[in-house]
Design an enzyme around this catalytic site. Sequence first.
Site, mmCIF file in Angstrom:
data_model
loop_
_atom_site.group_PDB
_atom_site.id
_atom_site.type_symbol
_atom_site.label_atom_id
_atom_site.label_comp_id
_atom_site.label_asym_id
_atom_site.label_seq_id
_atom_site.Cartn_x
_atom_site.Cartn_y
_atom_site.Cartn_z
ATOM 1 C CG ASP A 63 -0.302 -0.478 2.500
ATOM 2 O OD1 ASP A 63 0.944 -0.460 2.572
ATOM 3 O OD2 ASP A 63 -1.008 -0.856 3.430
ATOM 4 C CG ASN A 129 -8.778 -1.620 12.143
ATOM 5 O OD1 ASN A 129 -7.800 -2.218 11.701
ATOM 6 N ND2 ASN A 129 -9.304 -0.577 11.517
ATOM 7 C CG HIS A 131 -5.677 -2.275 8.964
ATOM 8 N ND1 HIS A 131 -5.798 -0.952 9.324
ATOM 9 C CD2 HIS A 131 -4.343 -2.525 9.075
ATOM 10 C CE1 HIS A 131 -4.627 -0.446 9.612
ATOM 11 N NE2 HIS A 131 -3.723 -1.385 9.474
ATOM 12 C CD GLU A 136 -8.663 0.744 7.862
ATOM 13 O OE1 GLU A 136 -8.633 -0.159 8.723
ATOM 14 O OE2 GLU A 136 -8.028 1.805 7.989
HETATM 15 C C1 F6R Z 1 1.559 -1.272 6.131
HETATM 16 C C2 F6R Z 1 0.325 -2.025 6.283
HETATM 17 C C3 F6R Z 1 -0.465 -2.008 7.542
HETATM 18 C C4 F6R Z 1 0.388 -2.290 8.776
HETATM 19 C C5 F6R Z 1 -0.465 -2.239 10.044
HETATM 20 C C6 F6R Z 1 0.365 -2.412 11.300
HETATM 21 O O1 F6R Z 1 2.111 -1.448 4.838
HETATM 22 O O2 F6R Z 1 -0.057 -2.638 5.344
HETATM 23 O O3 F6R Z 1 -1.478 -2.988 7.443
HETATM 24 O O4 F6R Z 1 0.998 -3.540 8.652
HETATM 25 O O5 F6R Z 1 -1.143 -1.011 10.118
HETATM 26 O O6 F6R Z 1 1.207 -1.317 11.461
HETATM 27 P P1 F6R Z 1 2.394 -1.340 12.536
HETATM 28 O O7 F6R Z 1 3.346 -2.410 12.101
HETATM 29 O O8 F6R Z 1 3.019 0.019 12.463
HETATM 30 O O9 F6R Z 1 1.753 -1.655 13.862
#
Ligand code: F6R
Length: 234
Positions: A63, A129, A131, A136
């Site tokens: 992403d 959450n 994701h 989401e």
């Molecule tokens: C980032 C992504 C997100 C993160 C998730 C956890 O490329 O795809 O899904 O993996 O938000 O973020 P952290 O690792 O910062 O807790």
Amino acid sequence: MEVKVFKDKKEASLFAFNYFSDVLKKNNKAVFGLATGSTPLDLYENLCNSDLDFSNATSINLDEYYGLSSDNEQSYHYFMNENLFKKKPFSKSYLPNGEEKDVEKELNRYNEIIKNNPIDLQILGIGNNGHIGFNEPSSPFDSKTRLVDLTPSTIDANKRFFNSIDEVPKKAISMGIGSILESKQILLLAFGKNKKEAIKNTVKGPMDVSVPASALQQHKNTIVILDEDAASLL
Ligand code: F6R
């Protein structure tokens, strides 16, 4: 899905590193699906400090924020360059282009890239959450790359990286859950107490769009790699 619990993030990341290395050693042209965020940082540090050579391999990121330029320090382009690509260049590294005004064109371009470069190993983190990528809650399990609205909880979790919550992008381009599920192997990493609910729902809960990562229950080759805190509700 298989679940592996380690004493701490360091040991868990070492397991992920060894797994990653094995995939590359078996096929130096492997395609790696990559994530940003704090979770894979130790893995990327291990990769940077290794003697592995990625010059024939391909990477495809999950992403990118929509509306941030690639040289913005909060962009995922910037993150990947700083934390991996500067030290370990790949033959080709793809990320969504968050600056493309013609969104439809960009989504098609990215879906073609994924179709033409089937992912051998996908690295995932997980949001509080549930994701994965920026899929989401309520994202369809068969979704492809698309422009998504970030939820208030994700915007809030990301505000730590910006001067104020107003600067946090409200949209992102994300690979869809359907594309993630097409990866041959998946490693989902989660560390810390604030991930424990999401992990419980992912592993033990019903497979439901309210918890995007629960889609991984239908994937035949997923390993969930946890520290003790993230595993504490299992
Ligand atoms: C980032 C992504 C997100 C993160 C998730 C956890 O490329 O795809 O899904 O993996 O938000 O973020 P952290 O690792 O910062 O807790």
